[in-house]
Scaffold this motif. Structure first.
Motif, PDB file in Angstrom:
ATOM      1  N   VAL A   1       0.770  -1.199   0.175  1.00 29.95           N
ATOM      2  CA  VAL A   1      -0.037  -0.057   0.107  1.00 29.95           C
ATOM      3  C   VAL A   1       0.850   1.270  -0.041  1.00 29.95           C
ATOM      4  CG1 VAL A   1      -1.575   1.326   1.293  1.00 29.95           C
ATOM      5  CG2 VAL A   1      -2.191  -1.171   1.016  1.00 29.95           C
ATOM      6  N   ASP A   2       2.068   1.270   0.948  1.00 27.73           N
ATOM      7  CA  ASP A   2       2.728   2.405   0.975  1.00 27.73           C
ATOM      8  C   ASP A   2       3.541   2.607  -0.454  1.00 27.73           C
ATOM      9  OD1 ASP A   2       1.929   3.173   3.492  1.00 27.73           O
ATOM     10  OD2 ASP A   2       3.642   2.040   4.548  1.00 27.73           O
ATOM     11  N   THR A   3       3.946   1.554  -1.078  1.00 26.09           N
ATOM     12  CA  THR A   3       4.675   1.532  -2.338  1.00 26.09           C
ATOM     13  C   THR A   3       3.672   2.206  -3.513  1.00 26.09           C
ATOM     14  OG1 THR A   3       6.000  -0.260  -1.884  1.00 26.09           O
ATOM     15  CG2 THR A   3       5.668   0.399  -4.000  1.00 26.09           C
ATOM     16  N   ILE A   4       2.454   1.744  -3.447  1.00 19.89           N
ATOM     17  CA  ILE A   4       1.431   2.347  -4.306  1.00 19.89           C
ATOM     18  C   ILE A   4       1.303   3.899  -4.235  1.00 19.89           C
ATOM     19  CG2 ILE A   4      -1.004   2.301  -5.197  1.00 19.89           C
ATOM     20  CD1 ILE A   4      -0.853  -0.679  -4.652  1.00 19.89           C
ATOM     21  N   LYS A   5       1.085   4.328  -3.093  1.00 15.88           N
ATOM     22  CA  LYS A   5       0.929   5.639  -2.671  1.00 15.88           C
ATOM     23  C   LYS A   5       2.292   6.493  -2.898  1.00 15.88           C
ATOM     24  CE  LYS A   5      -2.769   5.423   1.124  1.00 15.88           C
ATOM     25  NZ  LYS A   5      -2.799   5.760   2.467  1.00 15.88           N
TER      26      LYS A   5
ATOM     27  N   ILE B   1       1.381  18.068 -10.084  1.00 14.17           N
ATOM     28  CA  ILE B   1       0.117  17.895  -8.948  1.00 14.17           C
ATOM     29  C   ILE B   1       0.645  17.427  -7.822  1.00 14.17           C
ATOM     30  CG2 ILE B   1      -1.882  16.884  -8.545  1.00 14.17           C
ATOM     31  CD1 ILE B   1      -2.432  16.386 -11.316  1.00 14.17           C
ATOM     32  N   ASN B   2       0.391  18.224  -6.843  1.00 15.14           N
ATOM     33  CA  ASN B   2       0.925  17.873  -5.275  1.00 15.14           C
ATOM     34  C   ASN B   2      -0.377  17.163  -4.567  1.00 15.14           C
ATOM     35  OD1 ASN B   2       3.669  18.852  -5.755  1.00 15.14           O
ATOM     36  ND2 ASN B   2       2.638  20.882  -5.099  1.00 15.14           N
ATOM     37  N   LEU B   3      -0.199  15.812  -4.491  1.00 19.07           N
ATOM     38  CA  LEU B   3      -1.201  15.101  -3.730  1.00 19.07           C
ATOM     39  C   LEU B   3      -1.022  15.003  -2.338  1.00 19.07           C
ATOM     40  CD1 LEU B   3      -2.108  12.103  -6.337  1.00 19.07           C
ATOM     41  CD2 LEU B   3      -3.428  13.969  -5.605  1.00 19.07           C
ATOM     42  N   ASP B   4      -1.901  15.246  -1.630  1.00 16.16           N
ATOM     43  CA  ASP B   4      -1.714  14.841  -0.068  1.00 16.16           C
ATOM     44  C   ASP B   4      -1.935  13.482   0.175  1.00 16.16           C
ATOM     45  OD1 ASP B   4      -1.696  15.207   2.573  1.00 16.16           O
ATOM     46  OD2 ASP B   4      -3.460  16.139   2.687  1.00 16.16           O
ATOM     47  N   PRO B   5      -0.984  12.923   0.986  1.00 15.11           N
ATOM     48  CA  PRO B   5      -1.239  11.397   1.101  1.00 15.11           C
ATOM     49  C   PRO B   5      -2.637  11.017   1.771  1.00 15.11           C
ATOM     50  CG  PRO B   5       1.027  12.295   1.849  1.00 15.11           C
ATOM     51  CD  PRO B   5       0.104  13.330   1.516  1.00 15.11           C
ATOM     52  N   SER B   6      -2.967  11.850   2.408  1.00 13.20           N
ATOM     53  CA  SER B   6      -4.263  11.558   3.106  1.00 13.20           C
ATOM     54  C   SER B   6      -5.600  11.509   2.074  1.00 13.20           C
ATOM     55  CB  SER B   6      -4.727  12.671   4.261  1.00 13.20           C
ATOM     56  OG  SER B   6      -5.003  13.885   3.979  1.00 13.20           O
ATOM     57  N   GLU B   7      -5.091  12.150   0.919  1.00 14.23           N
ATOM     58  CA  GLU B   7      -6.238  12.140  -0.127  1.00 14.23           C
ATOM     59  C   GLU B   7      -5.999  10.822  -1.021  1.00 14.23           C
ATOM     60  OE1 GLU B   7      -8.524  14.259  -0.097  1.00 14.23           O
ATOM     61  OE2 GLU B   7      -7.757  15.547   1.461  1.00 14.23           O
ATOM     62  N   ILE B   8      -5.198  10.090  -0.729  1.00 14.83           N
ATOM     63  CA  ILE B   8      -5.072   8.684  -1.673  1.00 14.83           C
ATOM     64  C   ILE B   8      -5.469   7.627  -0.617  1.00 14.83           C
ATOM     65  CG2 ILE B   8      -3.338   7.414  -2.585  1.00 14.83           C
ATOM     66  CD1 ILE B   8      -1.554   9.944  -2.794  1.00 14.83           C
TER      67      ILE B   8
END
Length: 142
Positions: free
Chosen positions: A68-72, A84-91
């Protein structure tokens, strides 16, 4: 040249027309630019999700991280390359075809994995909307 009283000219008419038309033109131009930026962000998110979903289906893990962490991490890296800056809490990474789960896992071999991400989109009026996208893919037999 001498202008006599009673003769009306059109001096200054172009300036008045420009003063009336320029704000509308600038508003239309800014809406066009804002729409183009929003469409680019949506397209970039879709592309990053699709590529990451392909990686997720083969069961690849980075050293020192679970699946899961690898995918994120890979989704964040790909989205940053596309500005694009994705917040980890949004994934979220969920097994099966549902887009919400707790705890997160990437599913079993032969099962499905669903990746979901959300990005904020702001408008000219400074209102913020969230665009959410999900991709579901079948895991390979790893």
């Amino acid at each position: 040249m001498r202008w006599w009283r009673g003769n009306y000219t059109e001096r200054g008419a172009a300036m008045v027309e420009m003063a009336l038309a320029l704000p509308l033109f600038l508003l239309a131009l800014s809406l066009l630019v804002e729409t183009a930026i929003a469409l680019y962000r949506i397209s970039a998110l879709e592309e990053a999700l699709g590529i990451t979903a392909r990686d997720a289906t083969i069961g690849v893990t980075d050293p020192g991280f679970n699946r899961v962490d690898t995918i994120k991490r890979r989704l964040q890296t790909r989205s940053q390359r596309l500005s694009i800056n994705l917040d980890p809490s949004e994934i979220s990474v969920c097994p099966g075809t549902n887009s919400t789960c707790s705890p997160e896992n990437a599913g079993d071999p032969g099962g499905f994995v669903t990746l979901t991400a959300r990005i904020p989109l702001t408008t000219l009026t400074l209102r913020s909307f969230n665009y959410r996208s999900s991709v579901t893919a079948r895991n390979e037999r790893f």
